[in-house]
Design a protein around this motif. Structure first.
Motif, PDB file in Angstrom:
ATOM      1  N   GLY A  88      13.813  14.276  -9.424  1.00  0.00           N
ATOM      2  CA  GLY A  88      15.226  14.613  -9.546  1.00  0.00           C
ATOM      3  C   GLY A  88      15.438  16.039  -9.981  1.00  0.00           C
ATOM      4  O   GLY A  88      14.663  16.578 -10.777  1.00  0.00           O
ATOM      5  N   HIS A  89      16.492  16.658  -9.447  1.00  0.00           N
ATOM      6  CA  HIS A  89      16.876  18.007  -9.855  1.00  0.00           C
ATOM      7  C   HIS A  89      18.286  17.949 -10.437  1.00  0.00           C
ATOM      8  O   HIS A  89      19.204  17.446  -9.794  1.00  0.00           O
ATOM      9  CB  HIS A  89      16.834  18.965  -8.666  1.00  0.00           C
ATOM     10  N   SER A  90      18.449  18.414 -11.670  1.00  0.00           N
ATOM     11  CA  SER A  90      19.756  18.498 -12.308  1.00  0.00           C
ATOM     12  C   SER A  90      20.443  17.128 -12.314  1.00  0.00           C
ATOM     13  O   SER A  90      19.941  16.179 -12.889  1.00  0.00           O
ATOM     14  CB  SER A  90      20.601  19.574 -11.619  1.00  0.00           C
ATOM     15  N   MET A  91      21.590  17.002 -11.643  1.00  0.00           N
ATOM     16  CA  MET A  91      22.316  15.744 -11.629  1.00  0.00           C
ATOM     17  C   MET A  91      21.479  14.597 -11.060  1.00  0.00           C
ATOM     18  O   MET A  91      21.673  13.432 -11.428  1.00  0.00           O
ATOM     19  CB  MET A  91      23.608  15.883 -10.820  1.00  0.00           C
TER      20      MET A  91
ATOM     21  N   LYS B 274       0.816  -1.218   0.000  1.00  0.00           N
ATOM     22  CA  LYS B 274       0.000   0.000   0.000  1.00  0.00           C
ATOM     23  C   LYS B 274       0.850   1.268   0.000  1.00  0.00           C
ATOM     24  O   LYS B 274       0.331   2.352  -0.263  1.00  0.00           O
ATOM     25  CB  LYS B 274      -0.922   0.006   1.222  1.00  0.00           C
ATOM     26  N   TYR B 275       2.138   1.137   0.297  1.00  0.00           N
ATOM     27  CA  TYR B 275       2.999   2.309   0.454  1.00  0.00           C
ATOM     28  C   TYR B 275       3.727   2.615  -0.854  1.00  0.00           C
ATOM     29  O   TYR B 275       4.345   1.741  -1.458  1.00  0.00           O
ATOM     30  CB  TYR B 275       3.993   2.086   1.588  1.00  0.00           C
ATOM     31  N   VAL B 276       3.632   3.882  -1.270  1.00  0.00           N
ATOM     32  CA  VAL B 276       4.306   4.330  -2.489  1.00  0.00           C
ATOM     33  C   VAL B 276       5.174   5.537  -2.131  1.00  0.00           C
ATOM     34  O   VAL B 276       4.725   6.677  -2.207  1.00  0.00           O
ATOM     35  CB  VAL B 276       3.305   4.707  -3.599  1.00  0.00           C
ATOM     36  N   PRO B 277       6.415   5.320  -1.705  1.00  0.00           N
ATOM     37  CA  PRO B 277       7.278   6.443  -1.330  1.00  0.00           C
ATOM     38  C   PRO B 277       7.734   7.230  -2.551  1.00  0.00           C
ATOM     39  O   PRO B 277       7.838   6.698  -3.654  1.00  0.00           O
ATOM     40  CB  PRO B 277       8.467   5.750  -0.651  1.00  0.00           C
ATOM     41  N   THR B 278       8.002   8.511  -2.331  1.00  0.00           N
ATOM     42  CA  THR B 278       8.568   9.375  -3.370  1.00  0.00           C
ATOM     43  C   THR B 278       9.968   9.770  -2.949  1.00  0.00           C
ATOM     44  O   THR B 278      10.162  10.368  -1.897  1.00  0.00           O
ATOM     45  CB  THR B 278       7.712  10.636  -3.568  1.00  0.00           C
ATOM     46  N   LEU B 279      10.944   9.431  -3.776  1.00  0.00           N
ATOM     47  CA  LEU B 279      12.347   9.707  -3.483  1.00  0.00           C
ATOM     48  C   LEU B 279      12.772  10.983  -4.181  1.00  0.00           C
ATOM     49  O   LEU B 279      12.535  11.159  -5.379  1.00  0.00           O
ATOM     50  CB  LEU B 279      13.234   8.550  -3.956  1.00  0.00           C
ATOM     51  N   PHE B 280      13.414  11.897  -3.428  1.00  0.00           N
ATOM     52  CA  PHE B 280      13.925  13.151  -3.974  1.00  0.00           C
ATOM     53  C   PHE B 280      15.441  13.072  -4.085  1.00  0.00           C
ATOM     54  O   PHE B 280      16.136  12.789  -3.101  1.00  0.00           O
ATOM     55  CB  PHE B 280      13.544  14.323  -3.065  1.00  0.00           C
ATOM     56  N   PHE B 281      15.969  13.356  -5.295  1.00  0.00           N
ATOM     57  CA  PHE B 281      17.405  13.333  -5.542  1.00  0.00           C
ATOM     58  C   PHE B 281      17.881  14.738  -5.907  1.00  0.00           C
ATOM     59  O   PHE B 281      17.374  15.349  -6.852  1.00  0.00           O
ATOM     60  CB  PHE B 281      17.734  12.369  -6.687  1.00  0.00           C
ATOM     61  N   HIS B 282      18.876  15.246  -5.170  1.00  0.00           N
ATOM     62  CA  HIS B 282      19.359  16.615  -5.356  1.00  0.00           C
ATOM     63  C   HIS B 282      20.340  16.716  -6.517  1.00  0.00           C
ATOM     64  O   HIS B 282      20.751  15.719  -7.128  1.00  0.00           O
ATOM     65  CB  HIS B 282      20.022  17.124  -4.075  1.00  0.00           C
ATOM     66  N   GLY B 283      20.765  17.955  -6.817  1.00  0.00           N
ATOM     67  CA  GLY B 283      21.660  18.216  -7.932  1.00  0.00           C
ATOM     68  C   GLY B 283      23.132  18.214  -7.554  1.00  0.00           C
ATOM     69  O   GLY B 283      23.514  17.995  -6.394  1.00  0.00           O
ATOM     70  N   TYR B 284      23.958  18.482  -8.539  1.00  0.00           N
ATOM     71  CA  TYR B 284      25.421  18.461  -8.391  1.00  0.00           C
ATOM     72  C   TYR B 284      25.874  19.511  -7.381  1.00  0.00           C
ATOM     73  O   TYR B 284      25.489  20.680  -7.442  1.00  0.00           O
ATOM     74  CB  TYR B 284      26.070  18.742  -9.746  1.00  0.00           C
ATOM     75  N   GLY B 285      26.702  19.085  -6.421  1.00  0.00           N
ATOM     76  CA  GLY B 285      27.239  19.992  -5.421  1.00  0.00           C
ATOM     77  C   GLY B 285      26.211  20.494  -4.434  1.00  0.00           C
ATOM     78  O   GLY B 285      26.493  21.388  -3.640  1.00  0.00           O
TER      79      GLY B 285
END
Length: 282
Positions: free
Chosen positions: A145-148, A47-58
């Motif tokens: 995802g953002h950038s990288m 039932k769980y659908v996590p959302t993963l956030f990935f940052h950019g370079y540096g």
């Protein structure tokens, strides 16, 4: 009003609009190292659908917090788990899933935040996903995802999209993705064009690898592709041109065709967005 104040207001407006788009997209979704801590209550991972956030370079996971807080304010979730990935791939966790809160957010932090080998960052992304799978038995997930961070996501998919033993991607948000070159490194403004079918006329080394996603990209996944324009003649956000950002639509659509279904309005720093069968081009 000064130019600085105006730029700040525009930046804030853009982030608010991006956050709203994320809420609309994600809110509709009803590893090496030790796994994250589970709640004392037994959770039904399906039932769980996590959302993963990935940052950019540096950058860091802190850069994604305005969007994460917007999702919390909108009532999408009140659960935020922090996953910090060391250079050796070990994942350290802070926080846990909560019973009844079925759309948790996972803020991912790469300690080596200037790693340019996308195969390496893709492996780090997999460690986070498998850590969640081992602890919570999730079967589905979303990614932002953002950038990288976009490159970590798509190279993860390049290697793992067909692995039915892993959780399956449902929704993906790409923000300022440099899928086919970076200005000042291997690209210059207005250098590349797109064919009528959306295929780029110049393909860098990374993009050539990503072409395999035309056959491998998950059929069930929906994608929102967001990018900006400084309106200074470069047709770019300063790092990647709009055409380079739009290269994602070529391998997102299995037949090289885009169907337009809906649109959002133009803002000072983001182009209008049109939704397609599996992607949104801005």
């Amino acid at each position: 009003m000064t130019g600085t104040m105006l730029r700040r207001l525009r930046t804030r407006q853009v982030w608010l609009e991006i956050s709203l788009l994320l809420v609309l997209l994600l809110g509709g979704c009803a590893a090496r190292g030790t796994g994250p801590q589970a709640s004392s209550s037994k959770l039904d991972g399906a039932k769980y659908v996590p959302t993963l956030f990935f940052h950019g370079y540096g950058s860091s996971a802190n850069a994604e917090m305005p969007m994460i807080r917007a999702a919390q304010r909108a009532g999408v979730t009140q659960t935020v788990v922090h996953a910090t990935v060391a250079k050796d791939g070990h994942v350290s966790w802070r926080g846990r899933f909560k019973a009844g809160d079925e759309h948790p957010i996972v803020a991912v932090q790469f300690t080596a935040n200037r790693e340019g080998d996308y195969q390496v960052t893709a492996g780090w992304a997999k460690n986070v996903i498998t850590g969640l799978q081992q602890t919570y038995h999730i079967t589905r997930f979303n990614m932002v995802g953002h950038s990288m961070g976009n490159m970590a996501m798509v190279f993860y998919l390049l290697k793992n999209a067909r692995n039915t033993h892993l959780p399956q991607l449902q929704r993906q948000v790409d923000i300022a993705g440099h899928f086919n070159g970076i200005l000042g490194i291997n690209d210059r403004p207005n250098r590349m064009t797109l064919t009528a079918a959306g295929k780029p006329t110049k393909l860098d080394r990374d993009y050539q690898q990503l072409l395999a996603l035309r056959q491998r990209y998950p059929r069930q996944a929906r994608v929102l592709n967001i990018y900006g324009d400084l309106n200074n003649g470069t047709h770019s956000d300063g790092s990647a041109t709009r055409r380079r950002n739009r290269c994602a639509t070529w391998w997102l659509d299995g037949h090289g065709r885009i169907r337009n279904d809906a649109s959002w309005g133009q803002t000072p720093s983001t182009a209008s967005c049109t939704t397609t069968r599996r992607s949104t081009a801005c």
